[in-house]
Design a protein around this motif. Structure first.
Motif, mmCIF file in Angstrom:
data_model
loop_
_atom_site.group_PDB
_atom_site.id
_atom_site.type_symbol
_atom_site.label_atom_id
_atom_site.label_comp_id
_atom_site.label_asym_id
_atom_site.label_seq_id
_atom_site.Cartn_x
_atom_site.Cartn_y
_atom_site.Cartn_z
ATOM 1 N N LEU A 140 17.552 -2.615 1.784
ATOM 2 C CA LEU A 140 17.108 -1.483 0.967
ATOM 3 C C LEU A 140 16.105 -0.628 1.742
ATOM 4 C CD1 LEU A 140 18.375 -3.413 -1.168
ATOM 5 C CD2 LEU A 140 16.623 -2.599 -2.760
ATOM 6 N N THR A 141 16.172 0.676 1.534
ATOM 7 C CA THR A 141 15.208 1.585 2.150
ATOM 8 C C THR A 141 13.902 1.552 1.376
ATOM 9 O OG1 THR A 141 15.843 3.497 0.804
ATOM 10 C CG2 THR A 141 17.111 3.105 2.828
ATOM 11 N N ASP A 142 12.857 2.092 1.975
ATOM 12 C CA ASP A 142 11.551 2.093 1.317
ATOM 13 C C ASP A 142 11.583 2.894 0.021
ATOM 14 O OD1 ASP A 142 10.687 0.620 3.458
ATOM 15 O OD2 ASP A 142 9.638 2.279 4.434
ATOM 16 N N GLY A 143 12.310 4.002 0.012
ATOM 17 C CA GLY A 143 12.409 4.811 -1.199
ATOM 18 C C GLY A 143 13.085 4.065 -2.334
ATOM 19 N N ILE A 144 14.172 3.353 -2.016
ATOM 20 C CA ILE A 144 14.874 2.579 -3.042
ATOM 21 C C ILE A 144 14.009 1.427 -3.530
ATOM 22 C CG2 ILE A 144 16.855 1.065 -3.454
ATOM 23 C CD1 ILE A 144 18.475 2.872 -1.592
ATOM 24 N N ILE A 145 13.304 0.770 -2.611
ATOM 25 C CA ILE A 145 12.407 -0.323 -2.998
ATOM 26 C C ILE A 145 11.333 0.194 -3.950
ATOM 27 C CG2 ILE A 145 10.634 -1.923 -2.153
ATOM 28 C CD1 ILE A 145 12.317 -2.197 0.412
ATOM 29 N N ALA A 146 10.778 1.368 -3.656
ATOM 30 C CA ALA A 146 9.744 1.945 -4.516
ATOM 31 C C ALA A 146 10.269 2.177 -5.921
ATOM 32 C CB ALA A 146 9.236 3.254 -3.905
ATOM 33 N N ARG A 147 11.472 2.764 -6.034
ATOM 34 C CA ARG A 147 12.045 3.021 -7.358
ATOM 35 C C ARG A 147 12.383 1.722 -8.074
ATOM 36 N NH1 ARG A 147 14.581 7.090 -4.355
ATOM 37 N NH2 ARG A 147 16.547 5.931 -4.201
ATOM 38 N N HIS A 149 2.203 -1.955 1.945
ATOM 39 C CA HIS A 149 2.524 -3.386 1.930
ATOM 40 C C HIS A 149 3.219 -3.796 3.224
ATOM 41 C CE1 HIS A 149 1.175 -4.568 -1.993
ATOM 42 N NE2 HIS A 149 1.928 -3.681 -2.630
ATOM 43 N N LEU A 150 4.153 -2.979 3.688
ATOM 44 C CA LEU A 150 4.874 -3.318 4.919
ATOM 45 C C LEU A 150 3.945 -3.312 6.129
ATOM 46 C CD1 LEU A 150 8.345 -1.581 4.467
ATOM 47 C CD2 LEU A 150 7.869 -4.031 4.621
ATOM 48 N N ASP A 151 3.006 -2.393 6.168
ATOM 49 C CA ASP A 151 2.032 -2.390 7.263
ATOM 50 C C ASP A 151 1.250 -3.699 7.287
ATOM 51 O OD1 ASP A 151 2.783 0.114 8.100
ATOM 52 O OD2 ASP A 151 1.168 1.177 7.040
ATOM 53 N N HIS A 152 0.862 -4.184 6.095
ATOM 54 C CA HIS A 152 0.155 -5.463 6.023
ATOM 55 C C HIS A 152 1.058 -6.614 6.470
ATOM 56 C CE1 HIS A 152 -2.610 -3.589 2.744
ATOM 57 N NE2 HIS A 152 -3.071 -3.363 3.947
ATOM 58 N N LEU A 174 13.587 -7.547 -0.191
ATOM 59 C CA LEU A 174 14.397 -6.345 -0.399
ATOM 60 C C LEU A 174 14.677 -5.630 0.918
ATOM 61 C CD1 LEU A 174 12.631 -5.051 -3.638
ATOM 62 C CD2 LEU A 174 14.855 -6.168 -3.472
ATOM 63 N N VAL A 175 13.724 -5.655 1.835
ATOM 64 C CA VAL A 175 13.967 -5.100 3.175
ATOM 65 C C VAL A 175 15.091 -5.870 3.858
ATOM 66 C CG1 VAL A 175 12.981 -4.890 5.499
ATOM 67 C CG2 VAL A 175 11.665 -4.134 3.515
ATOM 68 N N ALA A 176 15.036 -7.204 3.755
ATOM 69 C CA ALA A 176 16.067 -8.033 4.380
ATOM 70 C C ALA A 176 17.438 -7.811 3.756
ATOM 71 C CB ALA A 176 15.686 -9.512 4.277
#
Length: 249
Positions: free
Chosen positions: A205-212, A224-227, A200-202
């Protein structure tokens, strides 16, 4: 062996629509992206809620939740908190066909649990039937069909309908999984959820949109992204996107 079942003209029409819909190419989030298909499936089975997850054998956790008929907070609460006290899924996970929950746990026993009182009852889902899907010995996902209190008990009709739909649901689930992993985003060192977020990052999508979209919190996405950055030795988002497009697209 599929038990005999009598369907009305309306139910035959719903069954046909559901079957045709599930045979079309589907996105991983089709329960939300195709609300008409999800609504037809709920009407056919006379259910109030449909949820899906995927069992990760390596981590021993359910991941990738989605639901129709309740808010995304229910999916988020399950994967982040309540799967740890779920007394039903461990008993159903090895079953290869649709199984009413009260065939594996006594209702009185369930009603004494935290899972029932703080999760199921809060979200108005107190009777259901689950279907865990396997490709050979590999779990590819599951479907959880639930009713609100006061509805007729789940029984043989729902078992028969889901037995008819099981091959189509299996195919759809396998196709969704193969499509998502063939899109060039799957990296073996990442978990299923991490791969999903990377994809989804690729896609921009922003982190907020991914969360929703995934029914999880913003900070869970960030964790998750930090990992991911640590595992891939990638310093930032831009470098991650460039790597994914270079290696997978």
């Amino acid at each position: 062996m599929v038990m005999a079942i009598s369907l009305s003209a309306r139910e035959v029409t719903l069954l046909k629509r559901v079957g045709e819909g599930l045979l079309q190419p589907l996105r991983p989030d089709w329960l939300l992206a195709k609300p008409d298909l999800a609504a037809d499936l709920k009407r056919l089975l006379a259910m109030d809620f449909i949820g899906t997850t995927r069992w990760n054998q390596r981590t021993g956790r359910y991941e990738n939740p989605a639901c129709s008929g309740r808010g995304v907070e229910m999916a988020r609460a399950y994967v982040e908190e309540f799967q740890r006290c779920d007394p039903i899924s461990p008993r159903l996970r090895s079953r290869r066909g649709p199984t009413p929950i009260y065939s594996v746990i006594n209702r009185t026993e369930l009603e004494r649990t935290r899972y029932f009182n703080e999760f199921l009852r809060v979200h108005q889902t107190t009777d259901g039937i689950d279907l865990h899907l396997y490709d050979g010995d590999t779990s590819v996902g599951d479907f959880r069909f639930w009713r609100a209190p006061g509805r007729a008990p789940v029984g043989s009709r729902e078992v028969a309908l889901l037995t008819l739909l099981q091959p189509i649901l299996l195919r759809a689930t396998k196709d969704v999984h193969s499509t998502s992993t063939a899109a060039g985003h799957r990296l073996p060192q990442l978990t299923d959820r991490e791969n999903q977020i990377v994809g989804l990052v690729a896609d921009g999508l922003t982190d907020g949109i991914i969360a929703r979209k995934l029914g999880i919190s913003y900070w869970t996405v960030r964790s998750h992204l930090d990992h991911v950055f640590e595992k891939l030795e990638t310093p930032n988002r831009a470098t991650l996107i460039a790597r994914i497009h270079r290696e997978g697209r």
